[in-house]
Scaffold this motif. Structure first.
Motif, PDB file in Angstrom:
ATOM      1  N   SER A  23      38.385  37.385  34.025  1.00 41.47           N
ATOM      2  CA  SER A  23      37.456  36.275  34.255  1.00 41.47           C
ATOM      3  C   SER A  23      37.540  35.809  35.705  1.00 41.47           C
ATOM      4  CB  SER A  23      37.767  35.111  33.313  1.00 41.47           C
ATOM      5  OG  SER A  23      38.993  34.499  33.685  1.00 41.47           O
ATOM      6  N   ILE A  24      36.491  35.150  36.138  1.00 47.82           N
ATOM      7  CA  ILE A  24      36.466  34.585  37.499  1.00 47.82           C
ATOM      8  C   ILE A  24      37.630  33.607  37.666  1.00 47.82           C
ATOM      9  CG2 ILE A  24      35.170  33.099  39.086  1.00 47.82           C
ATOM     10  CD1 ILE A  24      33.953  35.841  38.940  1.00 47.82           C
ATOM     11  N   SER A  25      37.917  32.811  36.638  1.00 50.56           N
ATOM     12  CA  SER A  25      39.014  31.838  36.766  1.00 50.56           C
ATOM     13  C   SER A  25      40.364  32.548  36.837  1.00 50.56           C
ATOM     14  CB  SER A  25      38.986  30.805  35.632  1.00 50.56           C
ATOM     15  OG  SER A  25      39.130  31.419  34.386  1.00 50.56           O
ATOM     16  N   GLU A  26      40.525  33.652  36.104  1.00 50.06           N
ATOM     17  CA  GLU A  26      41.770  34.423  36.183  1.00 50.06           C
ATOM     18  C   GLU A  26      41.914  35.053  37.572  1.00 50.06           C
ATOM     19  OE1 GLU A  26      44.062  38.091  33.855  1.00 50.06           O
ATOM     20  OE2 GLU A  26      42.126  37.396  33.118  1.00 50.06           O
ATOM     21  N   LEU A  27      40.824  35.577  38.096  1.00 44.46           N
ATOM     22  CA  LEU A  27      40.840  36.151  39.446  1.00 44.46           C
ATOM     23  C   LEU A  27      41.190  35.067  40.465  1.00 44.46           C
ATOM     24  CD1 LEU A  27      40.271  38.485  41.463  1.00 44.46           C
ATOM     25  CD2 LEU A  27      37.862  37.817  41.373  1.00 44.46           C
ATOM     26  N   SER A  28      40.549  33.916  40.364  1.00 42.61           N
ATOM     27  CA  SER A  28      40.796  32.813  41.302  1.00 42.61           C
ATOM     28  C   SER A  28      42.246  32.358  41.286  1.00 42.61           C
ATOM     29  CB  SER A  28      39.902  31.619  40.971  1.00 42.61           C
ATOM     30  OG  SER A  28      38.554  31.960  41.164  1.00 42.61           O
ATOM     31  N   ALA A  29      42.854  32.359  40.097  1.00 41.37           N
ATOM     32  CA  ALA A  29      44.244  31.916  39.969  1.00 41.37           C
ATOM     33  C   ALA A  29      45.217  32.906  40.602  1.00 41.37           C
ATOM     34  CB  ALA A  29      44.595  31.698  38.503  1.00 41.37           C
ATOM     35  N   ALA A  30      44.798  34.166  40.732  1.00 42.94           N
ATOM     36  CA  ALA A  30      45.661  35.208  41.305  1.00 42.94           C
ATOM     37  C   ALA A  30      45.503  35.210  42.819  1.00 42.94           C
ATOM     38  CB  ALA A  30      45.323  36.560  40.700  1.00 42.94           C
ATOM     39  N   ASN A  31      45.902  34.091  43.445  1.00 41.61           N
ATOM     40  CA  ASN A  31      45.685  33.905  44.873  1.00 41.61           C
ATOM     41  C   ASN A  31      46.954  34.073  45.705  1.00 41.61           C
ATOM     42  OD1 ASN A  31      47.108  31.603  44.280  1.00 41.61           O
ATOM     43  ND2 ASN A  31      45.423  30.198  44.690  1.00 41.61           N
ATOM     44  N   VAL A  40      42.723  41.200  44.477  1.00 36.86           N
ATOM     45  CA  VAL A  40      41.535  41.268  45.316  1.00 36.86           C
ATOM     46  C   VAL A  40      40.552  42.169  44.586  1.00 36.86           C
ATOM     47  CG1 VAL A  40      40.555  42.051  47.511  1.00 36.86           C
ATOM     48  CG2 VAL A  40      42.797  40.955  47.484  1.00 36.86           C
ATOM     49  N   ALA A  41      39.312  41.711  44.466  1.00 34.42           N
ATOM     50  CA  ALA A  41      38.285  42.543  43.846  1.00 34.42           C
ATOM     51  C   ALA A  41      37.382  43.116  44.933  1.00 34.42           C
ATOM     52  CB  ALA A  41      37.463  41.724  42.857  1.00 34.42           C
ATOM     53  N   ILE A  42      36.967  44.357  44.694  1.00 38.63           N
ATOM     54  CA  ILE A  42      36.004  45.034  45.565  1.00 38.63           C
ATOM     55  C   ILE A  42      34.967  45.660  44.651  1.00 38.63           C
ATOM     56  CG2 ILE A  42      35.617  46.863  47.254  1.00 38.63           C
ATOM     57  CD1 ILE A  42      38.545  46.569  48.088  1.00 38.63           C
ATOM     58  N   ASP A  68      36.505  38.279  44.973  1.00 39.06           N
ATOM     59  CA  ASP A  68      35.846  39.547  45.251  1.00 39.06           C
ATOM     60  C   ASP A  68      35.446  39.462  46.718  1.00 39.06           C
ATOM     61  OD1 ASP A  68      33.910  41.638  45.656  1.00 39.06           O
ATOM     62  OD2 ASP A  68      33.716  41.785  43.480  1.00 39.06           O
ATOM     63  N   ALA A  69      36.061  40.277  47.528  1.00 40.90           N
ATOM     64  CA  ALA A  69      35.895  40.201  48.988  1.00 40.90           C
ATOM     65  C   ALA A  69      34.970  41.281  49.530  1.00 40.90           C
ATOM     66  CB  ALA A  69      37.268  40.300  49.651  1.00 40.90           C
ATOM     67  N   SER A  70      34.111  41.828  48.697  1.00 42.85           N
ATOM     68  CA  SER A  70      33.274  42.960  49.091  1.00 42.85           C
ATOM     69  C   SER A  70      32.502  42.723  50.390  1.00 42.85           C
ATOM     70  CB  SER A  70      32.298  43.310  47.969  1.00 42.85           C
ATOM     71  OG  SER A  70      32.987  43.669  46.801  1.00 42.85           O
ATOM     72  N   TYR A  71      31.796  41.612  50.470  1.00 41.30           N
ATOM     73  CA  TYR A  71      30.964  41.339  51.644  1.00 41.30           C
ATOM     74  C   TYR A  71      31.821  41.234  52.905  1.00 41.30           C
ATOM     75  CZ  TYR A  71      27.448  39.062  54.600  1.00 41.30           C
ATOM     76  OH  TYR A  71      26.577  38.748  55.625  1.00 41.30           O
ATOM     77  N   VAL A 115      35.869  42.505  37.104  1.00 40.11           N
ATOM     78  CA  VAL A 115      35.453  41.108  37.041  1.00 40.11           C
ATOM     79  C   VAL A 115      34.427  40.970  35.925  1.00 40.11           C
ATOM     80  CG1 VAL A 115      34.386  39.182  38.266  1.00 40.11           C
ATOM     81  CG2 VAL A 115      35.892  40.761  39.505  1.00 40.11           C
ATOM     82  N   GLU A 116      34.719  40.063  35.007  1.00 34.76           N
ATOM     83  CA  GLU A 116      33.851  39.820  33.872  1.00 34.76           C
ATOM     84  C   GLU A 116      32.458  39.393  34.358  1.00 34.76           C
ATOM     85  OE1 GLU A 116      35.805  38.092  29.894  1.00 34.76           O
ATOM     86  OE2 GLU A 116      35.242  36.578  31.351  1.00 34.76           O
ATOM     87  N   GLY A 117      31.435  40.085  33.888  1.00 36.10           N
ATOM     88  CA  GLY A 117      30.062  39.743  34.256  1.00 36.10           C
ATOM     89  C   GLY A 117      29.634  40.216  35.628  1.00 36.10           C
ATOM     90  N   ALA A 118      30.483  40.946  36.318  1.00 28.92           N
ATOM     91  CA  ALA A 118      30.139  41.403  37.669  1.00 28.92           C
ATOM     92  C   ALA A 118      28.917  42.328  37.624  1.00 28.92           C
ATOM     93  CB  ALA A 118      31.309  42.134  38.311  1.00 28.92           C
ATOM     94  N   THR A 119      28.058  42.184  38.607  1.00 27.40           N
ATOM     95  CA  THR A 119      26.882  43.035  38.715  1.00 27.40           C
ATOM     96  C   THR A 119      26.859  43.762  40.052  1.00 27.40           C
ATOM     97  OG1 THR A 119      25.598  41.181  39.570  1.00 27.40           O
ATOM     98  CG2 THR A 119      25.501  41.557  37.186  1.00 27.40           C
TER      99      THR A 119
END
Length: 121
Positions: A23-31, A40-42, A68-71, A115-119
């Protein structure tokens, strides 16, 4: 990318990639702050960069941890405002840079999920 350009100096034993929803919140917590893991998501793939000091609070790439640091990677930017998932507006050269970063990460860090829901794959 093929060839040794992105090979780590010392071999890395990696687990098979996982597609566990993160989830976005799980990703955010992994800082990487305190005892937190650092992810880090790509392009929607979540890499576990825990243990690399560059992603810890004092590290040069901490701005990417928990996002997600893709950009930003495509732009070769560490500006907080560039740390976002949407990379489709990058020009062709920047998309190539992003692809290089994705290859670099894939050879060094475990893919622990998506990432859940990532497009933005």
């Amino acid at each position: 990318m093929t060839g040794g350009k992105f090979e780590p100096k010392t071999p890395v034993a990696l687990d098979p990639p996982k597609d566990t929803p993160i989830s976005i919140s799980e990703l955010s917590a992994a800082n990487g702050v305190g005892d937190a893991k650092a992810y880090v998501a790509i392009k929607g793939k979540v890499f576990d960069v825990t243990g690399n000091k560059m992603y810890a609070p004092e590290g040069s790439y901490h701005v990417f941890a928990g996002h997600d640091a893709s950009y930003a990677l495509g732009k070769t930017s560490t500006k907080p405002e560039d740390v976002k998932a949407d990379w489709f507006s990058l020009d062709d050269k920047e998309k190539g840079v992003l692809a290089d970063w994705e290859t670099f990460f894939t050879k060094r860090y475990n893919i622990i999920g998506k990432v859940e829901g990532a497009t933005n794959f």
